[in-house]
Write a protein that holds these residues in place. Structure first.
Motif, short mmCIF file in Angstrom:
data_model
loop_
_atom_site.label_atom_id
_atom_site.label_comp_id
_atom_site.label_asym_id
_atom_site.label_seq_id
_atom_site.Cartn_x
_atom_site.Cartn_y
_atom_site.Cartn_z
N LYS A 2 -34.60 32.74 48.54
CA LYS A 2 -35.85 32.20 48.01
C LYS A 2 -35.77 30.68 47.95
O LYS A 2 -34.70 30.10 47.90
CB LYS A 2 -36.11 32.77 46.62
N ASN A 73 -44.52 24.11 56.06
CA ASN A 73 -43.16 23.71 56.39
C ASN A 73 -43.13 22.40 57.18
O ASN A 73 -42.26 22.18 58.02
CB ASN A 73 -42.40 24.81 57.13
N LYS A 107 -31.50 28.78 54.46
CA LYS A 107 -31.99 29.85 55.32
C LYS A 107 -32.98 30.68 54.53
O LYS A 107 -32.72 31.06 53.39
CB LYS A 107 -30.84 30.75 55.76
N GLY A 108 -34.11 30.97 55.12
CA GLY A 108 -35.12 31.81 54.50
C GLY A 108 -34.73 33.27 54.56
O GLY A 108 -33.74 33.65 55.21
N ASP A 109 -35.50 34.10 53.89
CA ASP A 109 -35.26 35.54 53.89
C ASP A 109 -35.28 36.12 55.31
O ASP A 109 -34.64 37.12 55.60
CB ASP A 109 -36.29 36.27 53.02
N ASP A 110 -36.02 35.45 56.21
CA ASP A 110 -36.14 35.92 57.58
C ASP A 110 -35.00 35.40 58.47
O ASP A 110 -34.97 35.66 59.67
CB ASP A 110 -37.48 35.49 58.18
N GLY A 111 -34.04 34.65 57.88
CA GLY A 111 -32.92 34.11 58.63
C GLY A 111 -33.19 32.77 59.28
O GLY A 111 -32.30 32.15 59.85
N ARG A 112 -34.43 32.30 59.21
CA ARG A 112 -34.80 31.02 59.80
C ARG A 112 -34.21 29.87 58.98
O ARG A 112 -34.17 29.94 57.75
CB ARG A 112 -36.32 30.91 59.84
N GLU A 113 -33.74 28.85 59.67
CA GLU A 113 -33.17 27.68 59.00
C GLU A 113 -34.25 26.63 58.75
O GLU A 113 -35.10 26.39 59.60
CB GLU A 113 -32.05 27.09 59.84
N TYR A 114 -34.18 26.02 57.57
CA TYR A 114 -35.14 24.99 57.17
C TYR A 114 -34.38 23.74 56.76
O TYR A 114 -33.29 23.83 56.21
CB TYR A 114 -35.99 25.47 55.99
#
Length: 162
Positions: A2, A73, A107-114
Protein backbone atom coordinates in the motif's frame (compact mmCIF):
# COMPACT_ATOMS: atom_id res chain seq x y z
CA UNK A 1 2.35 -2.83 -0.91
CA UNK A 2 0.00 0.00 0.00
CA UNK A 3 1.05 3.60 -0.56
CA UNK A 4 1.49 4.32 3.19
CA UNK A 5 3.75 1.28 3.57
CA UNK A 6 5.68 2.22 0.45
CA UNK A 7 6.17 5.79 1.61
CA UNK A 8 7.45 4.53 4.96
CA UNK A 9 9.86 2.12 3.25
CA UNK A 10 11.33 4.73 0.94
CA UNK A 11 11.51 7.36 3.69
CA UNK A 12 13.19 5.15 6.27
CA UNK A 13 16.74 5.88 5.13
CA UNK A 14 16.08 9.62 5.05
CA UNK A 15 14.79 9.55 8.64
CA UNK A 16 18.25 8.90 10.08
CA UNK A 17 19.76 12.04 8.54
CA UNK A 18 20.72 14.63 11.14
CA UNK A 19 19.82 18.20 10.19
CA UNK A 20 19.63 21.48 12.07
CA UNK A 21 16.14 22.31 13.24
CA UNK A 22 14.49 25.58 12.41
CA UNK A 23 12.26 27.42 14.86
CA UNK A 24 13.57 25.96 18.12
CA UNK A 25 15.07 29.04 19.75
CA UNK A 26 12.56 29.31 22.57
CA UNK A 27 13.20 25.70 23.57
CA UNK A 28 16.99 26.03 23.60
CA UNK A 29 18.69 24.73 26.70
CA UNK A 30 22.13 23.60 27.69
CA UNK A 31 22.90 19.96 28.34
CA UNK A 32 23.59 18.86 31.90
CA UNK A 33 27.25 18.64 32.84
CA UNK A 34 28.81 15.26 32.19
CA UNK A 35 32.19 15.96 33.73
CA UNK A 36 33.28 15.07 37.26
CA UNK A 37 34.73 17.62 39.66
CA UNK A 38 38.20 16.82 38.29
CA UNK A 39 37.11 17.75 34.77
CA UNK A 40 37.41 14.22 33.37
CA UNK A 41 34.71 12.53 31.28
CA UNK A 42 32.07 10.69 33.29
CA UNK A 43 30.39 8.09 31.05
CA UNK A 44 27.74 7.23 33.65
CA UNK A 45 26.69 10.86 33.99
CA UNK A 46 26.65 11.23 30.19
CA UNK A 47 24.36 8.21 29.80
CA UNK A 48 22.08 9.51 32.53
CA UNK A 49 21.93 12.98 30.97
CA UNK A 50 21.20 11.49 27.54
CA UNK A 51 18.36 9.35 28.95
CA UNK A 52 16.87 12.32 30.80
CA UNK A 53 17.11 14.54 27.71
CA UNK A 54 15.37 11.91 25.57
CA UNK A 55 12.58 11.40 28.12
CA UNK A 56 12.06 15.12 28.63
CA UNK A 57 13.10 16.20 25.13
CA UNK A 58 11.40 18.39 22.63
CA UNK A 59 8.89 16.82 20.29
CA UNK A 60 10.00 16.84 16.66
CA UNK A 61 7.73 15.98 13.75
CA UNK A 62 8.95 14.79 10.36
CA UNK A 63 6.57 14.80 7.40
CA UNK A 64 7.41 12.77 4.31
CA UNK A 65 5.50 14.36 1.42
CA UNK A 66 5.36 12.52 -1.88
CA UNK A 67 4.85 14.73 -4.91
CA UNK A 68 3.47 12.22 -7.41
CA UNK A 69 -0.29 12.46 -7.99
CA UNK A 70 -2.12 9.56 -6.33
CA UNK A 71 -4.35 8.94 -9.35
CA UNK A 72 -2.17 9.66 -12.38
CA UNK A 73 1.23 8.61 -10.96
CA UNK A 74 2.67 11.73 -12.58
CA UNK A 75 4.50 14.58 -10.85
CA UNK A 76 1.95 17.03 -9.49
CA UNK A 77 4.31 20.00 -10.03
CA UNK A 78 7.91 20.56 -11.10
CA UNK A 79 10.48 19.93 -8.37
CA UNK A 80 11.11 23.62 -7.81
CA UNK A 81 7.40 24.45 -7.84
CA UNK A 82 6.77 21.57 -5.39
CA UNK A 83 9.27 23.04 -2.92
CA UNK A 84 7.84 26.55 -3.26
CA UNK A 85 4.24 25.37 -2.77
CA UNK A 86 5.22 23.30 0.28
CA UNK A 87 7.18 26.24 1.74
CA UNK A 88 4.17 28.54 1.36
CA UNK A 89 1.94 26.11 3.29
CA UNK A 90 4.59 25.57 5.96
CA UNK A 91 5.10 29.30 6.54
CA UNK A 92 1.32 29.76 6.92
CA UNK A 93 1.27 27.18 9.71
CA UNK A 94 4.65 27.25 11.49
CA UNK A 95 7.31 29.70 12.65
CA UNK A 96 10.02 27.65 10.96
CA UNK A 97 10.88 24.39 9.26
CA UNK A 98 13.73 22.48 7.65
CA UNK A 99 13.09 20.82 4.30
CA UNK A 100 15.13 18.23 2.40
CA UNK A 101 14.71 16.62 -0.97
CA UNK A 102 14.66 12.82 -1.20
CA UNK A 103 13.93 10.07 -3.70
CA UNK A 104 11.65 7.20 -2.85
CA UNK A 105 10.53 4.05 -4.55
CA UNK A 106 8.16 1.17 -3.86
CA UNK A 107 6.38 -1.73 -5.49
CA UNK A 108 2.61 -1.64 -5.77
CA UNK A 109 0.29 -4.54 -5.05
CA UNK A 110 0.43 -5.33 -8.77
CA UNK A 111 4.25 -5.66 -8.66
CA UNK A 112 4.79 -2.44 -10.61
CA UNK A 113 7.67 -0.25 -9.46
CA UNK A 114 7.07 3.41 -8.65
CA UNK A 115 9.50 6.28 -8.05
CA UNK A 116 8.69 9.48 -6.20
CA UNK A 117 10.34 12.83 -5.56
CA UNK A 118 9.73 13.35 -1.84
CA UNK A 119 10.04 16.37 0.44
CA UNK A 120 11.16 15.59 3.99
CA UNK A 121 9.96 18.32 6.37
CA UNK A 122 11.27 18.74 9.94
CA UNK A 123 9.12 20.69 12.42
CA UNK A 124 9.62 21.70 16.06
CA UNK A 125 7.84 24.05 18.47
CA UNK A 126 4.44 22.78 17.44
CA UNK A 127 1.90 20.09 18.29
CA UNK A 128 0.33 17.16 16.50
CA UNK A 129 -2.96 18.97 15.83
CA UNK A 130 -1.16 21.77 13.97
CA UNK A 131 0.96 19.21 12.12
CA UNK A 132 -2.19 17.30 11.09
CA UNK A 133 -3.84 20.50 9.84
CA UNK A 134 -0.79 21.38 7.73
CA UNK A 135 -0.51 17.76 6.53
CA UNK A 136 -4.09 17.94 5.27
CA UNK A 137 -3.31 21.12 3.33
CA UNK A 138 -0.20 19.46 1.85
CA UNK A 139 -2.19 16.36 0.90
CA UNK A 140 -4.85 18.49 -0.80
CA UNK A 141 -2.28 20.63 -2.64
CA UNK A 142 -0.21 17.66 -3.84
CA UNK A 143 -3.17 15.28 -4.42
CA UNK A 144 -1.87 12.62 -2.02
CA UNK A 145 -3.69 9.70 -0.40
CA UNK A 146 -1.57 10.12 2.74
CA UNK A 147 1.66 11.52 4.15
CA UNK A 148 3.96 9.82 6.64
CA UNK A 149 4.45 11.67 9.93
CA UNK A 150 7.16 10.57 12.35
CA UNK A 151 7.06 11.92 15.90
CA UNK A 152 10.13 11.65 18.10
CA UNK A 153 11.65 13.08 21.25
CA UNK A 154 14.86 14.96 20.63
CA UNK A 155 17.07 17.35 22.53
CA UNK A 156 17.37 20.64 20.69
CA UNK A 157 19.74 23.47 21.41
CA UNK A 158 20.72 26.62 19.56
CA UNK A 159 24.40 26.98 20.39
CA UNK A 160 25.45 30.61 20.05
CA UNK A 161 29.08 30.31 21.12
CA UNK A 162 31.03 30.86 24.30
Amino acid sequence: MKFKDALFACALSAAITIVPLAGCASQASSAPSTASSTGSWNASAAASATSAAAAEGDEQFVIFLGTTDKDTNQPTFSREDSKERAKAILMENFTGYTIQEAEGGWKGDDGREYQDYTLVIYLSETNIDTVHAAAQKLMDEFHQASVLINTQRVHTEFYTGA
